[in-house]
Design an enzyme around this catalytic site. Structure first.
Site, PDB file in Angstrom:
ATOM      1  N   ASP A   1      77.182  46.503  66.301  1.00 14.67           N
ATOM      2  CA  ASP A   1      76.828  45.770  67.535  1.00 14.67           C
ATOM      3  C   ASP A   1      77.089  46.682  68.731  1.00 14.67           C
ATOM      4  O   ASP A   1      77.570  47.821  68.581  1.00 14.67           O
ATOM      5  CB  ASP A   1      77.651  44.463  67.637  1.00 14.67           C
ATOM      6  CG  ASP A   1      76.917  43.373  68.440  1.00 14.67           C
ATOM      7  OD1 ASP A   1      76.551  43.653  69.596  1.00 14.67           O
ATOM      8  OD2 ASP A   1      76.714  42.274  67.912  1.00 14.67           O
TER       9      ASP A   1
ATOM     10  N   GLY B   1      76.677  50.682  68.526  1.00 18.00           N
ATOM     11  CA  GLY B   1      75.400  51.337  68.786  1.00 18.00           C
ATOM     12  C   GLY B   1      74.346  50.296  69.096  1.00 18.00           C
ATOM     13  O   GLY B   1      74.632  49.100  69.199  1.00 18.00           O
TER      14      GLY B   1
ATOM     15  N   PHE C   1      70.576  48.672  68.025  1.00 21.17           N
ATOM     16  CA  PHE C   1      69.622  48.584  66.907  1.00 21.17           C
ATOM     17  C   PHE C   1      68.216  49.045  67.293  1.00 21.17           C
ATOM     18  O   PHE C   1      67.310  49.004  66.488  1.00 21.17           O
ATOM     19  CB  PHE C   1      69.628  47.210  66.246  1.00 21.17           C
ATOM     20  CG  PHE C   1      69.598  45.993  67.147  1.00 21.17           C
ATOM     21  CD1 PHE C   1      68.704  45.874  68.186  1.00 21.17           C
ATOM     22  CD2 PHE C   1      70.481  44.948  66.891  1.00 21.17           C
ATOM     23  CE1 PHE C   1      68.685  44.734  68.982  1.00 21.17           C
ATOM     24  CE2 PHE C   1      70.471  43.797  67.687  1.00 21.17           C
ATOM     25  CZ  PHE C   1      69.572  43.696  68.742  1.00 21.17           C
TER      26      PHE C   1
ATOM     27  N   HIS D   1      65.343  36.298  66.796  1.00 23.08           N
ATOM     28  CA  HIS D   1      64.868  35.228  67.695  1.00 23.08           C
ATOM     29  C   HIS D   1      65.196  35.484  69.162  1.00 23.08           C
ATOM     30  O   HIS D   1      64.649  34.828  70.031  1.00 23.08           O
ATOM     31  CB  HIS D   1      65.369  33.841  67.234  1.00 23.08           C
ATOM     32  CG  HIS D   1      66.794  33.520  67.599  1.00 23.08           C
ATOM     33  ND1 HIS D   1      67.269  32.226  67.586  1.00 23.08           N
ATOM     34  CD2 HIS D   1      67.840  34.305  67.989  1.00 23.08           C
ATOM     35  CE1 HIS D   1      68.548  32.227  67.946  1.00 23.08           C
ATOM     36  NE2 HIS D   1      68.913  33.465  68.191  1.00 23.08           N
TER      37      HIS D   1
HETATM   38  C1  SAM Z   1      72.690  35.708  69.069  1.00 22.62           C
HETATM   39  S1  SAM Z   1      73.936  36.915  68.827  1.00 22.62           S
HETATM   40  C2  SAM Z   1      74.176  36.793  67.085  1.00 22.62           C
HETATM   41  C3  SAM Z   1      75.542  37.174  66.665  1.00 22.62           C
HETATM   42  C4  SAM Z   1      75.813  37.025  65.162  1.00 22.62           C
HETATM   43  N1  SAM Z   1      74.877  37.799  64.373  1.00 22.62           N
HETATM   44  C5  SAM Z   1      75.797  35.570  64.751  1.00 22.62           C
HETATM   45  O1  SAM Z   1      74.992  35.175  63.903  1.00 22.62           O
HETATM   46  O2  SAM Z   1      76.604  34.803  65.283  1.00 22.62           O
HETATM   47  C6  SAM Z   1      73.045  38.437  69.027  1.00 22.62           C
HETATM   48  C7  SAM Z   1      73.893  39.689  68.888  1.00 22.62           C
HETATM   49  O3  SAM Z   1      73.030  40.831  69.069  1.00 22.62           O
HETATM   50  C8  SAM Z   1      73.761  41.832  69.744  1.00 22.62           C
HETATM   51  N2  SAM Z   1      72.857  42.785  70.390  1.00 22.62           N
HETATM   52  C9  SAM Z   1      72.054  42.606  71.473  1.00 22.62           C
HETATM   53  N3  SAM Z   1      71.385  43.739  71.755  1.00 22.62           N
HETATM   54  C10 SAM Z   1      71.783  44.657  70.840  1.00 22.62           C
HETATM   55  C11 SAM Z   1      71.447  46.025  70.611  1.00 22.62           C
HETATM   56  N4  SAM Z   1      70.548  46.650  71.379  1.00 22.62           N
HETATM   57  N5  SAM Z   1      72.022  46.659  69.572  1.00 22.62           N
HETATM   58  C12 SAM Z   1      72.944  46.017  68.761  1.00 22.62           C
HETATM   59  N6  SAM Z   1      73.296  44.713  68.939  1.00 22.62           N
HETATM   60  C13 SAM Z   1      72.732  44.055  69.973  1.00 22.62           C
HETATM   61  C14 SAM Z   1      74.572  41.042  70.741  1.00 22.62           C
HETATM   62  O4  SAM Z   1      75.654  41.791  71.254  1.00 22.62           O
HETATM   63  C15 SAM Z   1      74.997  39.822  69.915  1.00 22.62           C
HETATM   64  O5  SAM Z   1      76.232  40.021  69.295  1.00 22.62           O
END
Ligand code: SAM
Length: 310
Positions: free
Chosen positions: A186, A206, A208, A225
């Site tokens: 994350d 990092g 994604f 989503h």
């Molecule tokens: C809706 S949350 C989901 C968290 C977890 N997977 C869950 O099911 O509870 C989305 C996650 O994507 C991460 N995120 C957003 N942009 C990102 C990026 N460019 N690279 C890695 N993670 C990212 C956010 O920090 C957040 O923790």
């Protein structure tokens, strides 16, 4: 049929729940009923306002007025004391509700217009809200685990939880599978307790959009989503480049028809926050096929399995 008045007052319910969470009401009632004056004094609320907020919520079964101006928890309000639900209520009735109020039909996500920044970078520069968000994502983790269980893992895999937040989901999964190892991937600013992760779990920071760690199974739980189709394809392609055996998306699958559907409302929240969307099976199929994945199964409960195309 839903009563139009009940639907129209939805924003007030959202805000009232946020106020109850901000003032720690459900936690304060965990040991038994308390007067509203006592509840208000704890965090300096106006007792008349707090009374009217709790009385209105109690009329919906969230809290109960057991004697005049004395409140107790109900099953519904007790939820606010469990795993991140209070944080979720504060975000929902705080910044998200402000952005919801600015939703129009222009096709643009209102959050950046209202807050002057994209949601994720805004969170990155607001540590208190980032911590709230990471806690909020813990709510309902049991259901996400059930959705992973529905797919069935061997139990000896290296699982990469892409966008895994503070690692709570992967920790719960590893607790159930002693032979499993995990990587939470994350953004660096997530608020997490790494020293408590144990030997089988590591955090890798990092984006994604740049690359993700290799593993046997890549789990993306409520990640895609958050994004429009173009960004979703970029993420799925990056994950494909590090693919092992399987991809597991924990996401809603929008169903046709007019049955009550939380996912169809979550879809609007995604539009408001980050121009994201919930998707039908057909939408998922085309995103996966365009990004180098072969869909294997769609579980209506909200899990999608895919494997890398050769
Ligand atoms: C809706 S949350 C989901 C968290 C977890 N997977 C869950 O099911 O509870 C989305 C996650 O994507 C991460 N995120 C957003 N942009 C990102 C990026 N460019 N690279 C890695 N993670 C990212 C956010 O920090 C957040 O923790």
């Amino acid at each position: 049929m839903t009563d139009v008045w009940d639907a129209l007052r939805g924003g007030l319910v959202t805000r009232a729940l946020a106020l109850a969470a901000e003032h720690g009401v459900a936690h304060a009632l965990a040991d038994g009923p308390r007067s509203v004056d006592e509840l208000a004094a704890r965090r300096g609320a106006d007792a008349d306002v707090l009374y009217r907020v709790l009385r209105a919520l109690a009329s919906d079964g969230i809290f109960a007025e057991v004697e005049p101006r004395v409140f107790a928890n109900t099953d519904a309000s007790s939820t606010l004391t469990a795993d991140g639900w209070d944080a979720f209520a504060r975000l929902f009735g705080g910044p998200w509700l402000q952005a919801v109020a600015a939703l129009d039909a222009s096709g643009e996500a209102p959050f950046p217009r209202v807050f002057g920044d994209e949601f994720w970078s805004w969170l990155g520069s607001h540590p208190e809200e980032r911590a709230l968000f990471d806690r909020a994502m813990e709510q309902n983790w049991q259901r996400r685990i059930e959705r992973i269980d529905a797919v069935g893992l061997r139990g000896d895999e290296l699982v990469v939880d892409v966008g895994g937040g503070n690692g709570s989901l992967l920790r719960a999964l590893l607790d159930r599978h002693p032979g499993m190892r995990g990587i939470v991937f994350d953004l660096p600013e997530t608020v997490r307790d790494e020293p408590s992760f144990g030997e089988r779990l590591t955090f890798v920071e990092g984006s994604f959009f740049d690359g993700v760690p290799r593993g046997d199974v890549h789990v993306l739980s409520t990640i895609i989503h958050d994004w429009d189709d173009e960004a979703a394809l970029r993420i799925l392609r990056t994950v494909r480049a590090s693919a092992g055996e399987r991809l597991l998306l924990i996401e809603s699958i929008i169903q046709p028809g007019n049955e009550p559907s939380g996912a169809k409302w979550l879809d609007l929240l995604m539009l408001v926050i980050s121009a994201g969307r919930e998707r039908t099976e057909e939408d998922w199929r085309s995103l996966l096929e365009e990004s180098g994945w072969e869909p294997v199964a769609f579980h209506e409960a909200g899990a999608i399995e895919a494997r890398p195309c050769p």
